[in-house]
Structures are given as structure tokens and as C-alpha cells.
Design a protein around this motif. Sequence first.
Motif, PDB file in Angstrom:
ATOM      1  N   VAL A 259      35.285  35.300  38.131  1.00  0.00           N
ATOM      2  CA  VAL A 259      34.884  35.814  36.820  1.00  0.00           C
ATOM      3  C   VAL A 259      33.514  36.458  36.990  1.00  0.00           C
ATOM      4  O   VAL A 259      32.591  35.825  37.502  1.00  0.00           O
ATOM      5  N   PHE A 260      33.398  37.711  36.600  1.00  0.00           N
ATOM      6  CA  PHE A 260      32.103  38.389  36.633  1.00  0.00           C
ATOM      7  C   PHE A 260      31.467  38.332  35.249  1.00  0.00           C
ATOM      8  O   PHE A 260      32.161  38.305  34.241  1.00  0.00           O
ATOM      9  N   GLY A 261      30.139  38.368  35.216  1.00  0.00           N
ATOM     10  CA  GLY A 261      29.408  38.436  33.949  1.00  0.00           C
ATOM     11  C   GLY A 261      29.244  37.081  33.304  1.00  0.00           C
ATOM     12  O   GLY A 261      29.752  36.065  33.777  1.00  0.00           O
TER      13      GLY A 261
ATOM     14  N   THR B 138      32.278  38.519  29.894  1.00  0.00           N
ATOM     15  CA  THR B 138      32.908  38.047  31.123  1.00  0.00           C
ATOM     16  C   THR B 138      34.182  38.847  31.395  1.00  0.00           C
ATOM     17  O   THR B 138      34.842  39.346  30.475  1.00  0.00           O
ATOM     18  N   PHE B 139      34.456  38.972  32.671  1.00  0.00           N
ATOM     19  CA  PHE B 139      35.642  39.708  33.085  1.00  0.00           C
ATOM     20  C   PHE B 139      36.278  38.975  34.256  1.00  0.00           C
ATOM     21  O   PHE B 139      35.618  38.697  35.252  1.00  0.00           O
ATOM     22  N   THR B 140      37.545  38.646  34.118  1.00  0.00           N
ATOM     23  CA  THR B 140      38.239  37.938  35.195  1.00  0.00           C
ATOM     24  C   THR B 140      38.847  38.955  36.151  1.00  0.00           C
ATOM     25  O   THR B 140      39.854  39.582  35.849  1.00  0.00           O
ATOM     26  N   ALA B 141      38.203  39.130  37.306  1.00  0.00           N
ATOM     27  CA  ALA B 141      38.656  40.145  38.272  1.00  0.00           C
ATOM     28  C   ALA B 141      39.781  39.613  39.149  1.00  0.00           C
ATOM     29  O   ALA B 141      40.659  40.355  39.570  1.00  0.00           O
ATOM     30  N   VAL B 142      39.726  38.309  39.437  1.00  0.00           N
ATOM     31  CA  VAL B 142      40.788  37.669  40.232  1.00  0.00           C
ATOM     32  C   VAL B 142      41.211  36.420  39.489  1.00  0.00           C
ATOM     33  O   VAL B 142      40.389  35.583  39.127  1.00  0.00           O
TER      34      VAL B 142
ATOM     35  N   GLY C 115      47.700  47.265  45.134  1.00  0.00           N
ATOM     36  CA  GLY C 115      47.723  47.346  43.675  1.00  0.00           C
ATOM     37  C   GLY C 115      46.835  48.479  43.218  1.00  0.00           C
ATOM     38  O   GLY C 115      46.056  49.021  44.001  1.00  0.00           O
ATOM     39  N   PRO C 116      46.937  48.840  41.937  1.00  0.00           N
ATOM     40  CA  PRO C 116      46.151  49.963  41.429  1.00  0.00           C
ATOM     41  C   PRO C 116      44.654  49.663  41.429  1.00  0.00           C
ATOM     42  O   PRO C 116      44.241  48.511  41.549  1.00  0.00           O
ATOM     43  N   SER C 117      43.865  50.697  41.265  1.00  0.00           N
ATOM     44  CA  SER C 117      42.409  50.567  41.255  1.00  0.00           C
ATOM     45  C   SER C 117      41.970  49.527  40.224  1.00  0.00           C
ATOM     46  O   SER C 117      42.455  49.516  39.098  1.00  0.00           O
ATOM     47  N   GLY C 118      41.081  48.647  40.646  1.00  0.00           N
ATOM     48  CA  GLY C 118      40.525  47.661  39.723  1.00  0.00           C
ATOM     49  C   GLY C 118      41.331  46.384  39.594  1.00  0.00           C
ATOM     50  O   GLY C 118      40.993  45.513  38.796  1.00  0.00           O
ATOM     51  N   CYS C 119      42.390  46.224  40.389  1.00  0.00           N
ATOM     52  CA  CYS C 119      43.265  45.049  40.223  1.00  0.00           C
ATOM     53  C   CYS C 119      42.703  43.812  40.906  1.00  0.00           C
ATOM     54  O   CYS C 119      43.274  42.725  40.791  1.00  0.00           O
ATOM     55  N   GLY C 120      41.601  43.949  41.675  1.00  0.00           N
ATOM     56  CA  GLY C 120      40.964  42.767  42.258  1.00  0.00           C
ATOM     57  C   GLY C 120      41.138  42.616  43.765  1.00  0.00           C
ATOM     58  O   GLY C 120      40.830  41.556  44.315  1.00  0.00           O
ATOM     59  N   LYS C 121      41.568  43.665  44.434  1.00  0.00           N
ATOM     60  CA  LYS C 121      41.813  43.583  45.883  1.00  0.00           C
ATOM     61  C   LYS C 121      40.519  43.349  46.666  1.00  0.00           C
ATOM     62  O   LYS C 121      40.425  42.419  47.470  1.00  0.00           O
ATOM     63  N   THR C 122      39.526  44.230  46.434  1.00  0.00           N
ATOM     64  CA  THR C 122      38.266  44.112  47.168  1.00  0.00           C
ATOM     65  C   THR C 122      37.582  42.788  46.848  1.00  0.00           C
ATOM     66  O   THR C 122      37.051  42.124  47.737  1.00  0.00           O
ATOM     67  N   THR C 123      37.614  42.390  45.595  1.00  0.00           N
ATOM     68  CA  THR C 123      36.987  41.126  45.203  1.00  0.00           C
ATOM     69  C   THR C 123      37.634  39.962  45.956  1.00  0.00           C
ATOM     70  O   THR C 123      36.939  39.063  46.437  1.00  0.00           O
ATOM     71  N   THR C 124      38.946  39.982  46.082  1.00  0.00           N
ATOM     72  CA  THR C 124      39.644  38.925  46.836  1.00  0.00           C
ATOM     73  C   THR C 124      39.193  38.935  48.291  1.00  0.00           C
ATOM     74  O   THR C 124      38.875  37.893  48.870  1.00  0.00           O
TER      75      THR C 124
ATOM     76  N   ASP D 220      39.257  46.832  54.402  1.00  0.00           N
ATOM     77  CA  ASP D 220      39.256  47.324  53.026  1.00  0.00           C
ATOM     78  C   ASP D 220      39.423  48.838  53.008  1.00  0.00           C
ATOM     79  O   ASP D 220      38.478  49.574  53.261  1.00  0.00           O
ATOM     80  N   GLU D 221      40.615  49.288  52.713  1.00  0.00           N
ATOM     81  CA  GLU D 221      40.932  50.726  52.667  1.00  0.00           C
ATOM     82  C   GLU D 221      40.332  51.460  53.869  1.00  0.00           C
ATOM     83  O   GLU D 221      39.606  52.446  53.690  1.00  0.00           O
ATOM     84  N   PRO D 222      40.629  51.029  55.096  1.00  0.00           N
ATOM     85  CA  PRO D 222      39.934  51.584  56.257  1.00  0.00           C
ATOM     86  C   PRO D 222      40.293  53.042  56.543  1.00  0.00           C
ATOM     87  O   PRO D 222      39.591  53.694  57.303  1.00  0.00           O
TER      88      PRO D 222
ATOM     89  N   THR E 254      44.755  48.031  50.342  1.00  0.00           N
ATOM     90  CA  THR E 254      45.008  49.446  50.090  1.00  0.00           C
ATOM     91  C   THR E 254      45.608  49.632  48.695  1.00  0.00           C
ATOM     92  O   THR E 254      46.161  48.698  48.117  1.00  0.00           O
ATOM     93  N   HIS E 255      45.459  50.845  48.143  1.00  0.00           N
ATOM     94  CA  HIS E 255      46.196  51.121  46.910  1.00  0.00           C
ATOM     95  C   HIS E 255      47.313  52.125  47.186  1.00  0.00           C
ATOM     96  O   HIS E 255      47.988  52.594  46.281  1.00  0.00           O
ATOM     97  N   ASP E 256      47.519  52.408  48.502  1.00  0.00           N
ATOM     98  CA  ASP E 256      48.537  53.366  48.917  1.00  0.00           C
ATOM     99  C   ASP E 256      49.801  52.602  49.324  1.00  0.00           C
ATOM    100  O   ASP E 256      49.818  51.901  50.326  1.00  0.00           O
TER     101      ASP E 256
HETATM  102  N1  LIG Z   1      29.897  42.731  40.721  1.00  0.00           N
HETATM  103  C1  LIG Z   1      30.736  42.996  39.720  1.00  0.00           C
HETATM  104  N2  LIG Z   1      30.370  42.798  38.431  1.00  0.00           N
HETATM  105  C2  LIG Z   1      31.219  43.025  37.412  1.00  0.00           C
HETATM  106  N3  LIG Z   1      32.490  43.467  37.572  1.00  0.00           N
HETATM  107  C3  LIG Z   1      32.900  43.687  38.816  1.00  0.00           C
HETATM  108  C4  LIG Z   1      32.063  43.460  39.956  1.00  0.00           C
HETATM  109  N4  LIG Z   1      32.781  43.763  41.072  1.00  0.00           N
HETATM  110  C5  LIG Z   1      33.980  44.178  40.642  1.00  0.00           C
HETATM  111  N5  LIG Z   1      34.075  44.115  39.296  1.00  0.00           N
HETATM  112  C6  LIG Z   1      35.242  44.453  38.476  1.00  0.00           C
HETATM  113  O1  LIG Z   1      36.332  43.676  38.905  1.00  0.00           O
HETATM  114  C7  LIG Z   1      37.533  44.421  38.899  1.00  0.00           C
HETATM  115  C8  LIG Z   1      38.167  44.373  40.265  1.00  0.00           C
HETATM  116  O2  LIG Z   1      37.375  45.094  41.182  1.00  0.00           O
HETATM  117  P1  LIG Z   1      37.798  45.314  42.682  1.00  0.00           P
HETATM  118  O3  LIG Z   1      36.679  46.041  43.354  1.00  0.00           O
HETATM  119  O4  LIG Z   1      38.203  44.024  43.261  1.00  0.00           O
HETATM  120  O5  LIG Z   1      39.057  46.255  42.509  1.00  0.00           O
HETATM  121  P2  LIG Z   1      39.989  46.937  43.625  1.00  0.00           P
HETATM  122  O6  LIG Z   1      41.360  46.398  43.410  1.00  0.00           O
HETATM  123  O7  LIG Z   1      39.381  46.776  44.961  1.00  0.00           O
HETATM  124  O8  LIG Z   1      39.965  48.458  43.164  1.00  0.00           O
HETATM  125  P3  LIG Z   1      39.863  49.822  44.032  1.00  0.00           P
HETATM  126  O9  LIG Z   1      41.259  50.146  44.472  1.00  0.00           O
HETATM  127  O10 LIG Z   1      39.360  50.803  43.034  1.00  0.00           O
HETATM  128  O11 LIG Z   1      38.917  49.582  45.171  1.00  0.00           O
HETATM  129  C9  LIG Z   1      37.154  45.824  38.443  1.00  0.00           C
HETATM  130  O12 LIG Z   1      37.451  45.960  37.080  1.00  0.00           O
HETATM  131  C10 LIG Z   1      35.664  45.884  38.692  1.00  0.00           C
HETATM  132  O13 LIG Z   1      35.036  46.751  37.767  1.00  0.00           O
END
Ligand SMILES: Nc1ncnc2c1ncn2[C@@H]1O[C@H](COP(=O)(O)OP(=O)(O)OP(=O)(O)O)[C@@H](O)[C@H]1O
Length: 364
Positions: A14-16, A21-25, A42-51, A164-166, A197-199
Motif C-alpha cells: 500500500v502506498f501513501g 492510500t493506494f493498494t499497488a499489490v 499485465g497492463p501498465s500500473g498493475c503492480g509488476k514492478t512493485t512486486t 524488469d522490461e529488459p 513485461t507488459h508485452d
Molecule cells: N512510490 C510510489 N508511491 C505511490 N504510488 C506508487 C509508487 N510506486 C508505484 N506506485 C503506483 O502503484 C501502481 C503500480 O505501479 P508499478 O510500477 O508496480 O506498475 P507496473 O505494473 O510496473 O506498470 P508499468 O508497466 O507501467 O511499468 C501504479 O498505479 C503506480 O502509480
Amino acid sequence: MRPDYLVLRSLVKVFGTGENTFTAVDNVNVEVQEGELVTLLGPSGCGKTTTLRMISGFEIPTSGEIFIDGEDVSTTPPNQRPTTMVFQNYALFPHLTVFENIAYGLKIRRDSKENIRKTAEKIMLLVGLEGLAERSPAQLSGGQQQRVSLARSLVMEPKVLLLDEPLSNLDAKLRVSTRLEIRKLQQRVGITSVYVTHDQEEAMTLSDRVVIMHQGKIMQIGTPQAIYAKPANRFVADFIGKANFLEGRIGSLASRNEIVLDIMGQKFQVLVQPDSFSEGARVLLVVRPESVNLEPKKPDTLTGTVQEAVYLGSQMVYEVDVAKNIITVEVANPQEHLVFKAGEEVTISFQGKSLHILPYEEAH
Ligand SMILES: Nc1ncnc2c1ncn2[C@@H]1O[C@H](COP(=O)(O)OP(=O)(O)OP(=O)(O)O)[C@@H](O)[C@H]1O
Ligand SMILES: [Mg+2]
């Protein structure tokens, strides 16, 4: 082979704070086998990089646990985790040579000079960088820079390689050849890998298994074939490949693993898992474009009107209007006498074995 070499258990991020607050994963559970390459797709913003950042330790989970080779690393600092990360933008040191970039981590670890040289040379050979040791990153192509980045990660012999999306900074053609290289290398080294990847094409060609994510949640985990043939829900079916969705209702249970669907007033026999749907249930039939057959119009069949016909050499792509449902059809190796034109009426049928049924769901 450990089936649970890397374990993500109930991972939440959870960010923020406060109202923002925003639940990214959101409760992610994955088990990666030793030597396996698993893709987070998954599509952009779905939480891949955060995971991925939680696996590497750059991000601390709000809750949940991470185990690598049986050890709980949830709170281990990133530099002490047995992981290395390959980034999209390579992040090479511009003032160091290829050799120095690759040897950097070993030097920090205070390996002996002799060992550093041997290990770095072995890795350079492995990834195809021999002869480029003294170049600076600026003197390399994008593909070569990405190989340095990969070599720099592999040289540390991590238990888990994170990518990460190398390939996203490479042009389309190089992306295709480099992803094959990565796959071969990963199999040769036998390194457990998590690839983001998102591809979808990249994920399908590279992975042993794919984790489909959407809005922080896992939608499905499976082999590329299983995910394509048996998507768990409408999101997955739509995201992976192309899909036509037809609404229907389960008719009577014809036999143990066959049901009768009533779609657009027509009855179809369809093979499904036994007992998975009850009589009369509202369902979605997932029809891949290559699972549709077209013929010249015949009486007493399901018919439609060709709206568009596009010739692509190896295949014909049609859009067919069937009672106001637009169905995309792909015909491989089209025979000239069986090519239909816009405006023509056709009989449409489905290849029963490749159909898939989902509980009814609205379009997103
Ligand atoms: N440090 C942060 N603070 C607040 N929100 C964040 C932070 N890092 C990521 N997020 C949010 O968490 C969500 C997931 O981000 P993440 O980078 O994991 O997405 P992603 O699946 O890797 O997307 P992409 O394909 O665009 O790289 C997004 O909505 C992003 O805005
Ligand atoms: Mg990302």
C-alpha cells in the motif's frame, strides 16, 4: 528441483497514508520452481514492478512474506538478498569498460583479481560479449549494452534473477532476437528468474509460466498454452491473444462433459469441464479467431455477413456480422476459391474443441 524455490505469500503493498492510500499489490501468492522462468504480465500500473522491487528488497511489503530457497528474506536489505536485477535502461557505468562494468559487483565483494578475471571472462563468453571487454558502454549497440547488463547480474550468481522490461529500449527486431537469447541463456544457466513485461507475445515466448496481473491482483497463473486455451476470466481472455465473446445460456446437460449452448437462437454442442456450470446458467463463450470456420452460405445454419476482408499473405482476417455481433475470424493459408469478400453472406461454425466457457461477465 524445489517447487517452492521462490515464494511470495500474501504480498501486499500500500502506498501513501491517510486518505491517499493506494493498494499497488493486493494479496499476491506465487510459488516459483527452481530453474523456472516466470513472467509477471499485465497492463501498465498493475503492480509488476512493485512486486519485483519487493522481491529485490528495494520496496518493503506492507504485509506478507518472501522466501528464497527456504529462507525468509522479507526484511533482508537489498544488498544482502541473493537476487540481482536487470533494468530496462541498463544502468551501466558510462566511465567503466565492459569488463569493469561486469566485474564491478565481484570487486565490491572483494573477490581475488584472478577469480574476477576468470568469472567475468566466462560470463562474457556466455552472453556473447567476447572481444568487447575494453569498450565503453557508449561504443556498444543497445543490444550489446543489454547483454552487459545481463552479464553483470549473472556474474554475481544470484539465486533469483529479476528482469524488469529488459528489452523495451530495443527496436522491434532486436527485441525478438534478444528475447530468444535470454531464454536460451536462462535455460543453459538454469537460473530461477522472474521477468516483468507488459508485452504478451514476449511473455508467451519466454516463460515456463505466466502470472497475469490486473489492478494489483493475480488473475491467473499458468503455462502460456493453458492461459491461452483456458483463460480464467474475461480480462485474461481479452488480454492474451484475440478473443470473440458470445453470450449464451447453458442448455440441458447433454452428456457428462458436453453441454448445449443457446447462442443467438442457435444450439451448439460444446465440450467443457463436467459439473462446472449449472443448467440455464448465463455464460460467455470465448472463441479465438482461428477457431471459426467460414463457408459459402448454406440453409439452416448460423449465417453472417462479411463486413471486412483483409488479406495478410499468410492469413485472411475477416470481420463478420452475425446478428449484430461482430466476430473476428482468422483463416490461415487462405485458398483462393474460399476467400470471401465484403458483403458476402457466409455460414459460420466453431471448432468445438477449442472453445472455452466462462461465467457471464460484463465487458470492461
Ligand atoms: N512510490 C510510489 N508511491 C505511490 N504510488 C506508487 C509508487 N510506486 C508505484 N506506485 C503506483 O502503484 C501502481 C503500480 O505501479 P508499478 O510500477 O508496480 O506498475 P507496473 O505494473 O510496473 O506498470 P508499468 O508497466 O507501467 O511499468 C501504479 O498505479 C503506480 O502509480
Ligand atoms: Mg513497471
